[in-house]
Design a protein around this motif. Structure first.
Motif, PDB file in Angstrom:
ATOM      1  N   MET A 244       0.827  -1.204   0.000  1.00 51.09           N
ATOM      2  CA  MET A 244       0.000   0.000   0.000  1.00 51.09           C
ATOM      3  C   MET A 244       0.859   1.251   0.000  1.00 51.09           C
ATOM      4  SD  MET A 244      -3.375   0.886   0.540  1.00 51.09           S
ATOM      5  CE  MET A 244      -4.300   2.294   1.110  1.00 51.09           C
TER       6      MET A 244
ATOM      7  N   SER B 130       2.195   6.625  -6.649  1.00 46.76           N
ATOM      8  CA  SER B 130       1.050   7.381  -7.112  1.00 46.76           C
ATOM      9  C   SER B 130       1.275   8.871  -6.951  1.00 46.76           C
ATOM     10  CB  SER B 130      -0.169   6.989  -6.314  1.00 46.76           C
ATOM     11  OG  SER B 130       0.074   7.375  -4.980  1.00 46.76           O
ATOM     12  N   ALA B 131       1.935   9.239  -5.869  1.00 47.41           N
ATOM     13  CA  ALA B 131       2.197  10.656  -5.657  1.00 47.41           C
ATOM     14  C   ALA B 131       2.885  11.197  -6.903  1.00 47.41           C
ATOM     15  CB  ALA B 131       3.077  10.847  -4.439  1.00 47.41           C
TER      16      ALA B 131
ATOM     17  N   THR C 168       2.595   9.901 -10.033  1.00 50.23           N
ATOM     18  CA  THR C 168       1.736   9.952 -11.219  1.00 50.23           C
ATOM     19  C   THR C 168       0.709  11.064 -11.142  1.00 50.23           C
ATOM     20  OG1 THR C 168       1.083   7.889 -10.244  1.00 50.23           O
ATOM     21  CG2 THR C 168       1.583   7.877 -12.567  1.00 50.23           C
ATOM     22  N   THR C 169       0.095  11.235  -9.973  1.00 48.14           N
ATOM     23  CA  THR C 169      -0.960  12.248  -9.950  1.00 48.14           C
ATOM     24  C   THR C 169      -0.382  13.646 -10.085  1.00 48.14           C
ATOM     25  OG1 THR C 169      -1.135  11.411  -7.724  1.00 48.14           O
ATOM     26  CG2 THR C 169      -3.148  11.512  -8.989  1.00 48.14           C
ATOM     27  N   ALA C 170       0.814  13.840  -9.520  1.00 42.98           N
ATOM     28  CA  ALA C 170       1.366  15.181  -9.600  1.00 42.98           C
ATOM     29  C   ALA C 170       2.227  15.349 -10.845  1.00 42.98           C
ATOM     30  CB  ALA C 170       2.194  15.476  -8.360  1.00 42.98           C
TER      31      ALA C 170
ATOM     32  N   ARG D 107       1.823  14.621 -14.074  1.00 43.25           N
ATOM     33  CA  ARG D 107       1.219  15.254 -15.248  1.00 43.25           C
ATOM     34  C   ARG D 107       0.499  16.500 -14.788  1.00 43.25           C
ATOM     35  NH1 ARG D 107      -1.468  11.148 -17.801  1.00 43.25           N
ATOM     36  NH2 ARG D 107      -2.938  12.621 -18.657  1.00 43.25           N
TER      37      ARG D 107
ATOM     38  N   PRO E 107      -2.248  18.809 -15.767  1.00 44.71           N
ATOM     39  CA  PRO E 107      -3.324  19.211 -16.671  1.00 44.71           C
ATOM     40  C   PRO E 107      -3.531  20.714 -16.543  1.00 44.71           C
ATOM     41  CG  PRO E 107      -4.223  18.205 -14.713  1.00 44.71           C
ATOM     42  CD  PRO E 107      -2.738  18.113 -14.598  1.00 44.71           C
ATOM     43  N   ARG E 108      -4.136  21.303 -17.557  1.00 41.73           N
ATOM     44  CA  ARG E 108      -4.349  22.741 -17.524  1.00 41.73           C
ATOM     45  C   ARG E 108      -5.769  23.009 -17.987  1.00 41.73           C
ATOM     46  NH1 ARG E 108      -2.630  27.758 -20.864  1.00 41.73           N
ATOM     47  NH2 ARG E 108      -3.157  26.471 -22.642  1.00 41.73           N
TER      48      ARG E 108
END
Lengths: 379, 294
Positions: free
Chosen positions: A1, A8-9, A11-13, A15, A17-18
């Motif tokens: 976990m 994950s920290a 992957t989410t941060a 990229r 997006p705008r």
């Protein structure tokens, strides 16, 4: 976990997006509205019909008389009257006959449309014979008229004034109502098909509404502009019959005021439409907007000869687009009054857009029963 | 990780979400389960920013979610909708552009997605000309066209035929495998059971359980065992630390206080004759759901 969270920290941060910039979103929405409109058959057909009507009104109608003119009037004359008819020009073809009775017989048999015979009892010394109707044109041509001197030849002709008031009024009214309705339909379509939820997840509600209003306004202005060009072109070609003098400036004012006023009405229609969930319900919320357009429109048409009423209407944003150009044409009011009316219109349009955006944001996701204006405003 | 943190929402007097808290892990598919009116759609709309919560926060990697991040989420609302009179490709490009893509990039991506979803040949057709199943696929393409950083899908499988379910599943799994957090809701519990790595169970606006299926089972249900032998199993009733749930000749299902108590039953059974089958009973998600939301 914990490893998953660590990865994950990233992957989410990782990229970034705008969100689409506001005006770019507005542009994309407006472009879609314009494409939909420009490729819609009803829009193309209406535009062509209006353009044809504008050209017909200016090119053909003034020449309509020529179409009905027909052949020269055959007039039977006798020696004593031949000279007077010969002097009338090409519209009359005199046939000289031997006697008054022969002339009378020619009219009776239909060989001649009318006859001119000597008549000592008449003040002019001649009588005109015809079968059933008095040939007014011929009678007039034979009469002598007093000289007329016009002291103010440039004063607006009441008929022309009425036609111009009516013309501006009908163009504004029709464009506002038809395009307003179409904006309403397109807002409800998005609400009804629920695509609005996907759209709102991507762009702010205000950008959606602004794009819709601007896109449709651009197409309406394009359509009205084409009609204006058609009218001006027709008048230019027909310069000798229809004087363009004094109409060019009012038409330009009309196009400017129309463009602004239209945006105001379009925004109100979008707000009205966002309050209902089904096409059938649109009447309940768009009726106040419709009334606001209709009353000043009829006012301008009925009160176009009343300078005081026109002055008042030029300060009301809903009637200004019709009243101000008409006043300019009638040379009523000072220049600063017109600029003032324009300023009032601009401010009320800005207010209407703001109000509509608030209502649109609050109502667009509410489904079910149509909201009332008061409910939507209260939030 | 996307975290939903203590979210409350009321519509008038109805308190539809009460202190809703759960997480959506990147790279995993999180199933969002709950009955009608449980609050799934409202939660998703709040995640997307289409609705604002009365209190509580949405966080991404510990920081409050931004409008930019939200714009990067791929969303499929419960009530489907695209422009009926617009061609499938045109509306995907339009949606891509609203998500800050260039027209050309949106077109390339849309065509690739449509191919992948088996809709390549219908790209030029108007949406209303497609079958309902194909409209659903177009809807999924609409959620994926901007290469989303996260996916929030409300009932993505409703209305899909089994073939389309498989294709969609593959596409979603591939997307999750690139490290994207995926949240989807569904009524079809068997489907959720097959697909999702994590579960969030919602009932009456409250989160009743979260975690993997195994975790939920451990937390919410005592393990049950099953024994099938060639002879009668009536004796199990007298075994220590065991409560028989059902019994039918050579087949018995029981609850044991511990694993060793269950193993003693097995040892006993082996001494008494041939054992056909022995092991813990796999509880279905349906059973867990019923138990958790009871």
């Amino acid at each position: 976990m914990s490893t998953v969270t660590a990865a994950s920290a990233n992957t989410t941060a990782g990229r970034q997006p705008r969100r689409t910039p506001f005006w770019s979103a507005v542009g994309t929405v407006a472009a879609r509205e314009m494409t939909v409109k420009a490729t819609s058959r009803p829009f193309i057909i209406t535009t062509l019909i209006l353009l044809a009507a504008a050209l017909a009104a200016t090119l053909l109608v003034p020449r309509l008389g020529d179409l009905f003119a027909g052949d020269a009037v055959r007039v039977a004359v006798v020696d004593q009257t031949a000279a007077s008819v010969q002097g009338l020009g090409e519209d009359y073809a005199p046939q000289t006959l031997g006697s008054e009775d022969a002339a009378r017989e020619a009219v009776r048999s239909g060989e001649a449309d009318a006859a001119v015979v000597p008549d000592p009892g008449s003040p002019s010394g001649t009588s005109v014979l015809a079968m059933t109707d008095a040939p007014t044109d011929l009678v007039q041509a034979l009469s002598t008229s007093p000289t007329v001197e016009l002291l103010d030849p440039n004063a607006p002709n009441p008929l022309l004034r009425y036609l111009i008031a009516f013309g501006f009024g009908i163009v504004f009214f029709l464009a506002a109502v038809t395009f307003g309705q179409q904006i309403a339909v397109s807002v409800i379509e998005e609400k009804q098909s629920r695509i609005v939820e996907i759209l709102l997840a991507a762009v702010p509600a205000r950008a959606m509404m602004a794009g819709k209003v601007l896109g449709n306004a651009a197409m309406a202005i394009l359509q009205v502009g084409l009609v204006a060009v058609g009218l001006l072109l027709g008048m230019q070609i027909n310069g000798d019959v229809l004087p363009l003098d004094g109409l060019g400036v009012p038409i330009l004012w009309f196009v400017v005021l129309f463009s602004i006023g239209f945006v105001m009405i379009a925004a109100l229609y979008a707000a009205a439409a966002s309050m209902v969930s089904r096409q059938e319900d649109i009447g309940s919320t768009s009726m106040p907007v419709m009334l606001m357009i209709m009353l000043p429109y009829f006012g301008v048409i009925f009160f176009n000869s009343n300078p005081e009423a026109l002055r008042v209407m030029s300060w009301i944003p809903f009637s200004a687009p019709v009243a101000v150009p008409l006043r300019i044409f009638l040379q009523q009011g000072a220049w600063w009054e017109h600029i003032g009316s324009l300023a009032v219109l601009v401010v009320s349009t800005a207010l209407a857009i703001w109000l509509a955006a608030v209502i649109y944001e609050r109502s667009i996701l509410r489904t079910g029963k149509a909201l009332k204006w008061r409910e939507a405003l209260r939030g | 990780m996307i975290a939903v943190n203590g979210v409350n929402k009321s519509f008038g007097a109805a308190h539809v979400l009460q202190d809703v808290t759960f997480g959506i892990q990147p790279g995993l598919m999180t199933g969002f389960v709950g009955g009608n009116g449980a609050g799934k759609t409202t939660t998703m709309r709040i995640l997307l920013g289409v609705l604002t919560p009365d209190s509580g926060r949405i966080e991404v990697d510990g920081a409050p979610i931004t409008a930019d991040y939200r714009a990067g989420i791929g969303y499929m609302p419960e009530e489907r909708g695209l422009y009926p009179k617009m061609s499938v490709l045109d509306q995907l490009v339009h949606l891509g552009r609203l998500h800050d893509m260039s027209g050309a990039a949106a077109k390339t991506r849309a065509l690739a997605l449509l191919d992948r979803l088996g809709l390549g040949e219908r790209a030029g057709s108007r949406l209303e000309e497609l079958s309902l199943g194909n409209q659903q696929r177009a809807q999924i393409a609409a959620a994926l066209v901007h290469d989303p950083v996260a996916l929030v899908l409300d009932e993505p499988f409703s209305g899909l035929d089994p073939h389309a379910v498989d294709t969609t599943l593959q596409v979603l799994r591939e997307t999750a495998d690139t490290g994207v957090p995926v949240l989807f809701s569904s009524h079809q519990l068997d489907l959720v059971e097959r697909l999702c790595d994590e579960l969030v169970i919602l009932a009456d606006g409250r989160v009743r359980a979260t975690g993997s299926r195994a975790e939920l089972l451990a937390a919410h249900a005592e393990p049950e065992w099953e024994l099938v032998t060639a002879t009668d199993t009536g004796w199990v009733r007298d075994a220590r630390g065991v409560e028989v749930l059902s019994f039918d000749g050579g087949h018995v299902r029981f609850r044991a206080v511990s694993d060793s108590a269950a193993h003693e039953v097995l040892a006993d059974a082996v001494g008494r004759g041939t054992v056909h089958r022995f092991g813990p009973v796999t509880r279905t998600l349906h059973e867990i759901f019923t138990e958790v939301t009871r």
